[in-house]
Design a protein around this motif. Structure first.
Motif, PDB file in Angstrom:
ATOM      1  N   GLN A  29       0.819  -1.210   0.000  1.00  0.00           N
ATOM      2  CA  GLN A  29       0.000   0.000   0.000  1.00  0.00           C
ATOM      3  C   GLN A  29       0.854   1.262   0.000  1.00  0.00           C
ATOM      4  OE1 GLN A  29      -2.401  -0.995   3.305  1.00  0.00           O
ATOM      5  NE2 GLN A  29      -3.647  -2.351   2.034  1.00  0.00           N
ATOM      6  N   SER A  30       1.968   1.226   0.735  1.00  0.00           N
ATOM      7  CA  SER A  30       2.735   2.457   0.906  1.00  0.00           C
ATOM      8  C   SER A  30       3.713   2.707  -0.231  1.00  0.00           C
ATOM      9  CB  SER A  30       3.521   2.393   2.206  1.00  0.00           C
ATOM     10  OG  SER A  30       4.614   1.526   2.043  1.00  0.00           O
ATOM     11  N   SER A  31       3.722   1.842  -1.214  1.00  0.00           N
ATOM     12  CA  SER A  31       4.757   1.780  -2.251  1.00  0.00           C
ATOM     13  C   SER A  31       5.547   3.074  -2.463  1.00  0.00           C
ATOM     14  CB  SER A  31       4.127   1.350  -3.569  1.00  0.00           C
ATOM     15  OG  SER A  31       3.288   2.371  -4.013  1.00  0.00           O
ATOM     16  N   LEU A  32       6.708   3.147  -1.877  1.00  0.00           N
ATOM     17  CA  LEU A  32       7.620   4.264  -2.094  1.00  0.00           C
ATOM     18  C   LEU A  32       8.342   4.056  -3.421  1.00  0.00           C
ATOM     19  CD1 LEU A  32       9.486   5.108   1.209  1.00  0.00           C
ATOM     20  CD2 LEU A  32       8.204   6.654  -0.236  1.00  0.00           C
ATOM     21  N   PHE A  33       8.724   5.144  -4.039  1.00  0.00           N
ATOM     22  CA  PHE A  33       9.390   5.066  -5.333  1.00  0.00           C
ATOM     23  C   PHE A  33      10.819   5.561  -5.160  1.00  0.00           C
ATOM     24  CE2 PHE A  33      10.350   6.480  -9.615  1.00  0.00           C
ATOM     25  CZ  PHE A  33       9.863   5.431 -10.351  1.00  0.00           C
TER      26      PHE A  33
ATOM     27  N   LEU B 282       7.611  11.194 -13.385  1.00  0.00           N
ATOM     28  CA  LEU B 282       7.496  11.470 -11.954  1.00  0.00           C
ATOM     29  C   LEU B 282       6.042  11.398 -11.519  1.00  0.00           C
ATOM     30  CD1 LEU B 282      10.025  14.392 -11.485  1.00  0.00           C
ATOM     31  CD2 LEU B 282      10.260  12.043 -10.717  1.00  0.00           C
ATOM     32  N   LYS B 283       5.170  11.901 -12.391  1.00  0.00           N
ATOM     33  CA  LYS B 283       3.753  11.909 -12.037  1.00  0.00           C
ATOM     34  C   LYS B 283       3.212  10.483 -11.953  1.00  0.00           C
ATOM     35  CE  LYS B 283      -0.486  14.280 -13.260  1.00  0.00           C
ATOM     36  NZ  LYS B 283      -1.266  13.762 -14.395  1.00  0.00           N
ATOM     37  N   ARG B 284       3.586   9.663 -12.935  1.00  0.00           N
ATOM     38  CA  ARG B 284       3.035   8.308 -12.974  1.00  0.00           C
ATOM     39  C   ARG B 284       3.936   7.306 -12.281  1.00  0.00           C
ATOM     40  NH1 ARG B 284       1.519   8.007 -18.950  1.00  0.00           N
ATOM     41  NH2 ARG B 284       2.850   6.200 -18.822  1.00  0.00           N
ATOM     42  N   LYS B 285       5.068   7.786 -11.763  1.00  0.00           N
ATOM     43  CA  LYS B 285       6.060   6.911 -11.123  1.00  0.00           C
ATOM     44  C   LYS B 285       6.471   5.787 -12.064  1.00  0.00           C
ATOM     45  CE  LYS B 285       4.965   8.163  -6.524  1.00  0.00           C
ATOM     46  NZ  LYS B 285       4.625   7.808  -5.173  1.00  0.00           N
ATOM     47  N   ASP B 286       6.872   6.193 -13.243  1.00  0.00           N
ATOM     48  CA  ASP B 286       7.235   5.243 -14.283  1.00  0.00           C
ATOM     49  C   ASP B 286       8.736   5.383 -14.541  1.00  0.00           C
ATOM     50  OD1 ASP B 286       7.753   3.886 -16.583  1.00  0.00           O
ATOM     51  OD2 ASP B 286       5.844   4.423 -17.539  1.00  0.00           O
ATOM     52  N   ILE B 287       9.487   4.352 -14.176  1.00  0.00           N
ATOM     53  CA  ILE B 287      10.943   4.433 -14.233  1.00  0.00           C
ATOM     54  C   ILE B 287      11.441   4.518 -15.672  1.00  0.00           C
ATOM     55  CG2 ILE B 287      11.554   1.975 -14.297  1.00  0.00           C
ATOM     56  CD1 ILE B 287      13.070   4.430 -11.888  1.00  0.00           C
ATOM     57  N   VAL B 288      10.720   3.889 -16.605  1.00  0.00           N
ATOM     58  CA  VAL B 288      11.151   3.912 -18.008  1.00  0.00           C
ATOM     59  C   VAL B 288      11.155   5.338 -18.527  1.00  0.00           C
ATOM     60  CG1 VAL B 288      10.648   3.077 -20.315  1.00  0.00           C
ATOM     61  CG2 VAL B 288      10.230   1.609 -18.370  1.00  0.00           C
ATOM     62  N   LEU B 289      10.069   6.072 -18.227  1.00  0.00           N
ATOM     63  CA  LEU B 289       9.966   7.453 -18.690  1.00  0.00           C
ATOM     64  C   LEU B 289      11.064   8.321 -18.093  1.00  0.00           C
ATOM     65  CD1 LEU B 289       6.144   8.122 -18.603  1.00  0.00           C
ATOM     66  CD2 LEU B 289       7.657   8.640 -20.485  1.00  0.00           C
ATOM     67  N   LEU B 335      15.276  14.924  -0.499  1.00  0.00           N
ATOM     68  CA  LEU B 335      14.510  13.682  -0.350  1.00  0.00           C
ATOM     69  C   LEU B 335      15.015  12.819   0.801  1.00  0.00           C
ATOM     70  CD1 LEU B 335      14.062  12.662  -4.080  1.00  0.00           C
ATOM     71  CD2 LEU B 335      12.341  13.554  -2.540  1.00  0.00           C
ATOM     72  N   LYS B 336      15.800  13.402   1.672  1.00  0.00           N
ATOM     73  CA  LYS B 336      16.336  12.615   2.790  1.00  0.00           C
ATOM     74  C   LYS B 336      15.191  11.973   3.563  1.00  0.00           C
ATOM     75  CE  LYS B 336      20.665  12.929   5.066  1.00  0.00           C
ATOM     76  NZ  LYS B 336      21.790  13.805   5.342  1.00  0.00           N
ATOM     77  N   THR B 337      14.173  12.762   3.822  1.00  0.00           N
ATOM     78  CA  THR B 337      12.919  12.160   4.300  1.00  0.00           C
ATOM     79  C   THR B 337      12.002  12.083   3.093  1.00  0.00           C
ATOM     80  OG1 THR B 337      12.178  14.363   4.869  1.00  0.00           O
ATOM     81  CG2 THR B 337      13.040  13.012   6.660  1.00  0.00           C
ATOM     82  N   PRO B 338      11.410  10.920   2.843  1.00  0.00           N
ATOM     83  CA  PRO B 338      10.613  10.731   1.627  1.00  0.00           C
ATOM     84  C   PRO B 338       9.525  11.793   1.476  1.00  0.00           C
ATOM     85  CG  PRO B 338      10.920   8.659   2.747  1.00  0.00           C
ATOM     86  CD  PRO B 338      11.483   9.703   3.642  1.00  0.00           C
ATOM     87  N   LYS B 339       9.420  12.333   0.249  1.00  0.00           N
ATOM     88  CA  LYS B 339       8.386  13.328  -0.035  1.00  0.00           C
ATOM     89  C   LYS B 339       7.608  12.896  -1.272  1.00  0.00           C
ATOM     90  CE  LYS B 339      10.553  17.400   1.971  1.00  0.00           C
ATOM     91  NZ  LYS B 339      11.808  16.781   2.437  1.00  0.00           N
ATOM     92  N   TYR B 340       6.302  13.101  -1.249  1.00  0.00           N
ATOM     93  CA  TYR B 340       5.421  12.753  -2.365  1.00  0.00           C
ATOM     94  C   TYR B 340       5.649  11.314  -2.837  1.00  0.00           C
ATOM     95  CZ  TYR B 340       5.565  17.822  -2.450  1.00  0.00           C
ATOM     96  OH  TYR B 340       5.561  19.135  -2.102  1.00  0.00           O
ATOM     97  N   PHE B 342       8.487   9.746  -2.964  1.00  0.00           N
ATOM     98  CA  PHE B 342       9.814   9.514  -3.541  1.00  0.00           C
ATOM     99  C   PHE B 342      10.860   9.432  -2.436  1.00  0.00           C
ATOM    100  CE2 PHE B 342       7.565  11.554  -7.012  1.00  0.00           C
ATOM    101  CZ  PHE B 342       7.844  10.665  -8.022  1.00  0.00           C
ATOM    102  N   THR B 343      11.887   8.644  -2.669  1.00  0.00           N
ATOM    103  CA  THR B 343      12.954   8.521  -1.692  1.00  0.00           C
ATOM    104  C   THR B 343      14.282   8.314  -2.410  1.00  0.00           C
ATOM    105  OG1 THR B 343      13.799   7.210   0.123  1.00  0.00           O
ATOM    106  CG2 THR B 343      12.477   6.058  -1.489  1.00  0.00           C
ATOM    107  N   VAL B 344      15.390   8.613  -1.720  1.00  0.00           N
ATOM    108  CA  VAL B 344      16.687   8.280  -2.298  1.00  0.00           C
ATOM    109  C   VAL B 344      17.215   6.973  -1.734  1.00  0.00           C
ATOM    110  CG1 VAL B 344      17.580  10.498  -2.970  1.00  0.00           C
ATOM    111  CG2 VAL B 344      17.772   9.781  -0.601  1.00  0.00           C
ATOM    112  N   ALA B 345      16.561   6.465  -0.706  1.00  0.00           N
ATOM    113  CA  ALA B 345      17.044   5.231  -0.104  1.00  0.00           C
ATOM    114  C   ALA B 345      16.919   4.089  -1.098  1.00  0.00           C
ATOM    115  CB  ALA B 345      16.245   4.924   1.145  1.00  0.00           C
ATOM    116  N   GLU B 346      17.810   3.127  -0.972  1.00  0.00           N
ATOM    117  CA  GLU B 346      17.763   1.977  -1.852  1.00  0.00           C
ATOM    118  C   GLU B 346      16.747   1.003  -1.283  1.00  0.00           C
ATOM    119  OE1 GLU B 346      21.457   0.178  -2.083  1.00  0.00           O
ATOM    120  OE2 GLU B 346      21.235  -0.449  -4.162  1.00  0.00           O
ATOM    121  N   LEU B 347      15.636   0.816  -2.000  1.00  0.00           N
ATOM    122  CA  LEU B 347      14.576  -0.011  -1.426  1.00  0.00           C
ATOM    123  C   LEU B 347      14.906  -1.486  -1.531  1.00  0.00           C
ATOM    124  CD1 LEU B 347      11.394   1.853  -2.552  1.00  0.00           C
ATOM    125  CD2 LEU B 347      12.504   1.863  -0.339  1.00  0.00           C
TER     126      LEU B 347
END
Lengths: 327, 393
Positions: A29-33, B282-289, B335-340, B342-347
């Motif tokens: 649900q929280s899916s971070l990007f 960024l809007k659709r969170k699509d890495i290919v774009l 982005l140190k703390t995730p915003k919208y 998005f994060t820089v951390a390696e998930l």
């Protein structure tokens, strides 16, 4: 595409615990990007462009801007980078050290590149090392090795290995090794061979004494390529004398040892390298044997040899892969 | 149509997903093992290195086997006929089917090699056959024929083996076919071509985007299609491509002060599209774009630099390098703390070591050579490796 009800099915038939189910659904649900790799690539490009640009800038303006100004500029960048690194670094450890931040690795890289520019410039302009060219490459090499170990940076380690090769009078990148092919220079071949064996030894020692074990990969990568290519060149160099076969025997011996070692470490990459280099050596030998016949039959024999050996090799690699995966 | 066992393909995706969850500590090792047991995958796959190795060895095997066969038959005239190539192609295709069906090869290197071998042999056979027979082809028809044949064959291989490289080839052949067909039979080809290609690429992109929801089996191929259609759509309207390709098609030489019609549109396209891609991504969170957009910003800068001398190369390098560093540093801080979301951390820490290692090899590849480049130059490689000094050895 994961079926949305998969987690529920798994939970219902008891494959996963309720706790794991909660964690999984929460994550869904929280899916971070993550923009992690994009930003890292941008940082890397930035470092490459900046240091490359600075190099050209100095080269072109060497006569117009003052030497002291240039030196001060580079020293400021270099000093700033290392100041940042020492401020933010984690305490030294013999194990793998996790980088303190995304930026850290690239600051280390920029610092090292500008340090190299700095020493190169000093040597060119002021000849601080005089004609001791060995010293001029030896000191940057020492610094690079120190930085690589202190900040645990694999990229700088590769640069340090390249510098070691320069210091020994050769260049280390495999592509330039092949393109600068020089069969006639025996000292060059022996230097390569020595370098390759030293790198292999260091690789083994880093594991044996548990000192930055993960650096083993870089040492072995360069060590294997350099020593195998050097051995093959040594063979061609002695092609007409009886000792030629000796070099291939050394190659097979080294290959066998590295093969066993790669099996033990379950390293696909090194296993493949050893197999392919040994296959090339075997094929060279077979080719030479058949060339002795020098008639049309030998061409048929050669084709047959390649067909059979390739088939055996395919089956062997597949078997090995299954073995490693199963263990 | 697809040759693989679709249940296994589904299980493969489940296993990958669960391994990711395991690495992120959302799943215990026992649970992962239970899932792997419950959803078995019977494919034989290689990792990247072994895949390359097996590809090389398999190619050696087939080329020597076919070479030997041709040598044995060299006295007869069979070798020159298209039927002989068809025979070899079918032979390797049968081997491919056997490897996949009986021995369950899936992205192992053996199947890749056989796909390329049989594909190119069948192409040769078809081409010789069609070229030799009654049709009297002239001019562009030759290119039309080849691109059409490549398109048909690679589409078949894509559908049957869900092979990414074949999907890429199929797309390129399709675009080439459209290009040559319009070039010889269309109207006002020179001015309509960019727009036609843009429309085509856009249609294919949205088509692939739609299909990916339904045909999960082909998700890799469709991802590849998205990437390449985005790239092609941009290139078709890029000022450099339109100008150079247009003038070479038309056999005219444009002087530096001459301009192409609708130049304002193509310049706008060159600079806006990369940012449009990134914004959409960024809007659709699509890495290919996002990734395509980042690559294309560089392309836009090169295009501008090619026609307008803004500053000397070293200042461009320094300033763009500094700009990149500043931007990414700012973003990392932001982005140190995730915003919208998005994060820089390696998930996903998948292959973190492998990635580091590959990166270290890239570093040595880029900088390692600099050390030898210094020979004879005044200060050439001085910026790397202190090579300035080593040139005097």
């Amino acid at each position: 595409m994961i079926p949305t009800d998969l987690y529920k099915t798994l939970k219902d038939n008891g494959t996963i615990s309720a706790e794991s189910f909660d964690k999984l659904t929460e994550k869904q649900q929280s899916s971070l990007f993550s923009l992690h790799w994009e930003l890292k690539t941008l940082l890397y490009l930035g470092v490459v462009l900046l240091s490359g640009g600075l190099g050209i800038l100095i080269y072109k303006n060497i006569d117009s801007i003052g030497h002291q100004a240039i030196l001060a500029g580079i020293a400021a960048i270099c000093g700033g980078c290392f100041y940042y690194c020492f401020r933010h670094k984690n305490p030294f450890s013999r194990e793998l050290l996790k980088s303190p931040g995304v930026l850290f690795d690239y600051v280390v890289l920029l610092g090292c590149l500008s340090f190299l520019t700095f020493t190169g410039y000093l040597q060119y302009q002021y000849q601080i090392f005089g004609t001791h060219y060995g010293m001029a490459t030896f000191i940057p090499m020492l610094v690079l090795f120190y930085v690589a170990y202190e900040f645990d940076h694999l990229g700088v380690l590769s640069m340090a290995i390249a510098n070691l090769a320069v210091w020994m009078g050769v260049s280390v990148t495999p592509s330039s090794l092949l393109s600068n092919a020089n069969f006639d220079n025996q000292t060059l071949i022996y230097t390569y061979l020595l370098l390759g064996l030293i790198l292999l030894l260091v690789g083994f020692f880093s594991e044996r004494f548990n000192f930055k074990k993960h650096f083993r990969f870089s040492y072995l990568h360069f060590g294997i390529h350099i020593s195998f290519i050097a051995l093959l060149f040594a063979y061609f160099n002695h092609y007409d004398s009886a000792t030629a076969i000796l070099w291939l025997l050394i190659l097979f011996g080294l290959g066998y040892y590295l093969y066993v070692d790669a099996m033990r470490h379950k390293s696909f990459y090194f296993m493949l390298l050893v197999i392919l280099y040994s296959y090339v050596a075997t094929s060279i030998l077979v080719f030479r044997l058949l060339d002795g016949m020098s008639n049309t039959d030998s061409i048929y024999m050669l084709c047959l040899y390649f067909i059979i050996s390739a088939a055996v090799l395919i089956l062997r690699i597949i078997r090995l892969n299954k073995q490693i995966k199963a263990s | 149509m697809i040759i693989y066992n679709t249940t296994w393909l589904k299980h493969l995706i489940i296993q990958d997903q669960m391994k990711k969850a395991h690495r992120a500590n959302q799943l215990s090792a026992e649970e992962l093992q239970a899932i792997q047991h419950k959803y078995p995958v019977g494919f034989y796959s290689s990792n990247l290195f072994l895949r390359i190795g097996l590809f090389l060895v398999t190619t050696t095997l087939t080329s020597f086997a076919f070479g030997l066969l041709s040598l044995l038959l060299s006295n007869s005239h069979i070798v020159e006929s298209p039927g002989y190539f068809a025979f070899l192609g079918i032979l390797s295709y049968v081997a491919l089917e056997v490897a996949v069906r009986v021995y369950h090869h899936y992205k192992s290197g053996v199947d890749d090699a056989l796909i390329w071998t049989s594909g190119s042999l069948l192409l040769t056979a078809l081409y010789i056959f069609l070229d030799k027979s009654a049709f009297s082809f002239k001019g562009y028809v030759d290119e039309l024929l080849i691109s059409g044949l490549v398109f048909l064959l690679s589409t078949y291989f894509t559908l049957r083996f869900a092979h990414m490289a074949m999907a890429l080839l199929s797309f390129c052949a399709f675009i080439a076919f459209i290009f040559f067909a319009w070039n010889s039979y269309g109207f006002y080809t020179l001015s309509t071509m960019p727009f036609l290609l843009i429309i085509m690429a856009t249609m294919i992109y949205f088509f692939a985007l739609q299909l990916v929801k339904k045909y999960w089996i082909y998700q890799d191929c469709l991802g590849m299609l998205q990437f390449i259609s985005l790239l092609t759509g941009y290139a078709a309207g890029n000022y450099f491509v339109v100008r150079e390709l247009g003038s070479s098609m038309n056999h005219v030489v444009l002087l530096p002060d001459q301009d192409i019609p609708y130049a304002w549109f193509f310049w706008l396209w060159t600079f806006c599209i990369p940012f449009v891609y990134i914004a959409m991504g960024l809007k659709r969170k699509d890495i290919v774009l996002i990734r395509t957009g980042l690559i294309l910003i560089a392309a836009a800068c090169f295009t501008l630099r090619n026609y307008h001398h803004i500053a000397s190369i070293e200042w461009i390098l320094v300033s763009s390098g500094a700009l990149l560093l500043a931007t990414s540093y700012g973003l990392i801080r932001y982005l140190k703390t995730p915003k919208y979301g998005f994060t820089v951390a390696e998930l996903d820490s998948d292959h973190i070591l492998d990635n580091l290692k590959v990166e270290s090899l890239i570093v040595s590849g880029t900088f390692g050579d600099g050390t030898t480049a210094a020979e004879g130059s005044r200060m050439g490689g001085g910026s790397f490796g202190g090579g300035g000094a080593s040139s005097d050895f």
